[in-house]
Write a protein that holds these residues in place. Structure first.
Motif, PDB file in Angstrom:
ATOM      1  N   ASN A   1     -49.248 -33.389 -32.745  1.00 11.47           N
ATOM      2  CA  ASN A   1     -49.074 -34.801 -32.378  1.00 11.47           C
ATOM      3  C   ASN A   1     -49.000 -35.721 -33.588  1.00 11.47           C
ATOM      4  O   ASN A   1     -49.239 -36.928 -33.484  1.00 11.47           O
ATOM      5  N   THR A   2     -48.662 -35.177 -34.738  1.00 11.74           N
ATOM      6  CA  THR A   2     -48.531 -35.949 -35.962  1.00 11.74           C
ATOM      7  C   THR A   2     -47.122 -35.778 -36.514  1.00 11.74           C
ATOM      8  O   THR A   2     -46.596 -34.669 -36.571  1.00 11.74           O
TER       9      THR A   2
ATOM     10  N   ALA B   1     -31.861 -34.559 -30.353  1.00  9.96           N
ATOM     11  CA  ALA B   1     -30.450 -34.611 -29.960  1.00  9.96           C
ATOM     12  C   ALA B   1     -29.529 -34.802 -31.158  1.00  9.96           C
ATOM     13  O   ALA B   1     -28.424 -34.278 -31.196  1.00  9.96           O
ATOM     14  N   ASN B   2     -29.977 -35.565 -32.146  1.00 11.73           N
ATOM     15  CA  ASN B   2     -29.181 -35.714 -33.368  1.00 11.73           C
ATOM     16  C   ASN B   2     -30.107 -35.929 -34.558  1.00 11.73           C
ATOM     17  O   ASN B   2     -31.312 -36.141 -34.403  1.00 11.73           O
ATOM     18  N   GLY B   3     -29.528 -35.877 -35.742  1.00 13.86           N
ATOM     19  CA  GLY B   3     -30.321 -35.921 -36.969  1.00 13.86           C
ATOM     20  C   GLY B   3     -30.959 -37.246 -37.276  1.00 13.86           C
ATOM     21  O   GLY B   3     -31.759 -37.344 -38.217  1.00 13.86           O
ATOM     22  N   THR B   4     -30.639 -38.292 -36.529  1.00 14.27           N
ATOM     23  CA  THR B   4     -31.235 -39.601 -36.778  1.00 14.27           C
ATOM     24  C   THR B   4     -32.462 -39.866 -35.908  1.00 14.27           C
ATOM     25  O   THR B   4     -33.146 -40.863 -36.103  1.00 14.27           O
ATOM     26  N   ASP B   5     -32.710 -38.986 -34.930  1.00 13.33           N
ATOM     27  CA  ASP B   5     -33.848 -39.179 -34.041  1.00 13.33           C
ATOM     28  C   ASP B   5     -35.124 -38.646 -34.683  1.00 13.33           C
ATOM     29  O   ASP B   5     -35.110 -37.647 -35.402  1.00 13.33           O
ATOM     30  N   ALA B   6     -36.247 -39.306 -34.400  1.00 14.47           N
ATOM     31  CA  ALA B   6     -37.544 -38.809 -34.836  1.00 14.47           C
ATOM     32  C   ALA B   6     -38.097 -37.865 -33.772  1.00 14.47           C
ATOM     33  O   ALA B   6     -37.999 -38.150 -32.576  1.00 14.47           O
ATOM     34  N   PRO B   7     -38.652 -36.734 -34.161  1.00 10.94           N
ATOM     35  CA  PRO B   7     -39.227 -35.799 -33.196  1.00 10.94           C
ATOM     36  C   PRO B   7     -40.320 -36.464 -32.362  1.00 10.94           C
ATOM     37  O   PRO B   7     -41.080 -37.294 -32.861  1.00 10.94           O
TER      38      PRO B   7
ATOM     39  N   GLY C   1     -43.823 -29.050 -32.492  1.00  4.83           N
ATOM     40  CA  GLY C   1     -42.919 -27.955 -32.796  1.00  4.83           C
ATOM     41  C   GLY C   1     -41.468 -28.362 -32.812  1.00  4.83           C
ATOM     42  O   GLY C   1     -40.583 -27.504 -32.722  1.00  4.83           O
ATOM     43  N   GLN C   2     -41.190 -29.660 -32.950  1.00  7.65           N
ATOM     44  CA  GLN C   2     -39.818 -30.172 -32.934  1.00  7.65           C
ATOM     45  C   GLN C   2     -39.463 -30.774 -34.289  1.00  7.65           C
ATOM     46  O   GLN C   2     -40.309 -31.360 -34.964  1.00  7.65           O
TER      47      GLN C   2
ATOM     48  N   GLU D   1     -45.186 -34.633 -45.485  1.00  8.98           N
ATOM     49  CA  GLU D   1     -46.420 -35.417 -45.440  1.00  8.98           C
ATOM     50  C   GLU D   1     -46.337 -36.482 -44.358  1.00  8.98           C
ATOM     51  O   GLU D   1     -45.257 -36.887 -43.932  1.00  8.98           O
ATOM     52  N   GLN D   2     -47.526 -36.937 -43.957  1.00  6.11           N
ATOM     53  CA  GLN D   2     -47.593 -38.043 -43.018  1.00  6.11           C
ATOM     54  C   GLN D   2     -47.111 -39.318 -43.707  1.00  6.11           C
ATOM     55  O   GLN D   2     -47.180 -39.445 -44.932  1.00  6.11           O
TER      56      GLN D   2
END
Length: 217
Positions: free
Chosen positions: A63-64, A91-97, A101-102, A130-131
């Motif tokens: 969750n981090t 869905a694409n490279g601009t989205d944040a997980p 595990g994503q 890193e965070q």
């Protein structure tokens, strides 16, 4: 035919020729205007949004959200067991997980947890993630708050540590409030160097921490 009649016919002919001469430019002007409109319609819409540039490589674990630093790990003596694997992709490279595990760059990559960050094996290299921290690394020891200076010890430390960091703040951006607590790891040793300086064990080196005041936080 009289001269007068001939003159009138010539005048009428001249008038007709003048009218025909004026009609052609008007038609040409209309055609030009129509062509200009068609050309404008064929141009690309400049209000259309441009593609967004690729975001940094990101991974979500426990969750981090972790972001690539672009650095290759310097950890030595690493065990061969993975702590997990990237199993899904956005869905694409601009989205944040948004799921554990994503990533936003692919699947099938193994990772290991290293203190307050993770390292992902990509193309046979361990890349540091890193965070998104806005607060530097800090520890509290004997009621004093110390902050990492970014400096390595002038000489390697090989003695017996004076104590250990045994707890960690709930969030990486929190400030430690308890003795033997840090905001990045709960498994570090420390040693006193002078009144305002301690060394804290890191991977793979010791790091220098200096006492700070509340105004420095």
């Amino acid at each position: 035919m009289t001269k007068r009649t001939l003159a009138m016919l010539l005048a009428l002919l001249a008038l007709l020729l003048t009218g025909c001469g004026n009609a052609e430019p008007k038609t040409t002007e209309a055609e030009i205007g129509s062509q200009s409109t068609d050309d404008a319609a064929a141009l690309p819409d400049t209000t259309e949004q441009k593609p967004v540039a690729d975001a940094p490589m990101m991974v979500m674990v426990d969750n981090t959200l972790y972001q690539s630093t672009g650095e290759v790990s310097t950890v030595d003596g690493r065990c061969g067991n993975m702590d997990g694997e990237i199993t899904s992709q956005t869905a694409n490279g601009t989205d944040a997980p948004t799921e554990n595990g994503q990533s936003n760059f692919g699947t099938g990559y193994g990772y290991q947890r290293i203190d307050d960050h993770i390292e992902v094996l990509i193309d046979n290299q361990w890349i540091v993630f890193e965070q998104d921290a806005t607060v530097p690394r800090m520890v509290m020891v004997d009621g004093k708050l110390y902050q990492e200076t970014g400096n390595l010890p002038s000489e390697p430390f090989c003695g017996t540590p004076d104590g250990s960091i045994t707890s960690k703040t709930a969030n990486r951006n929190d400030v430690p409030t308890e003795n033997n607590q840090s905001n990045f790891s709960d498994n570090r040793d420390f040693v006193f160097i002078d009144e305002d300086t301690i060394y804290v064990s890191a991977t793979p080196d010791w790091m220098e921490f200096k006492v700070i005041t509340d105004s420095d936080v």
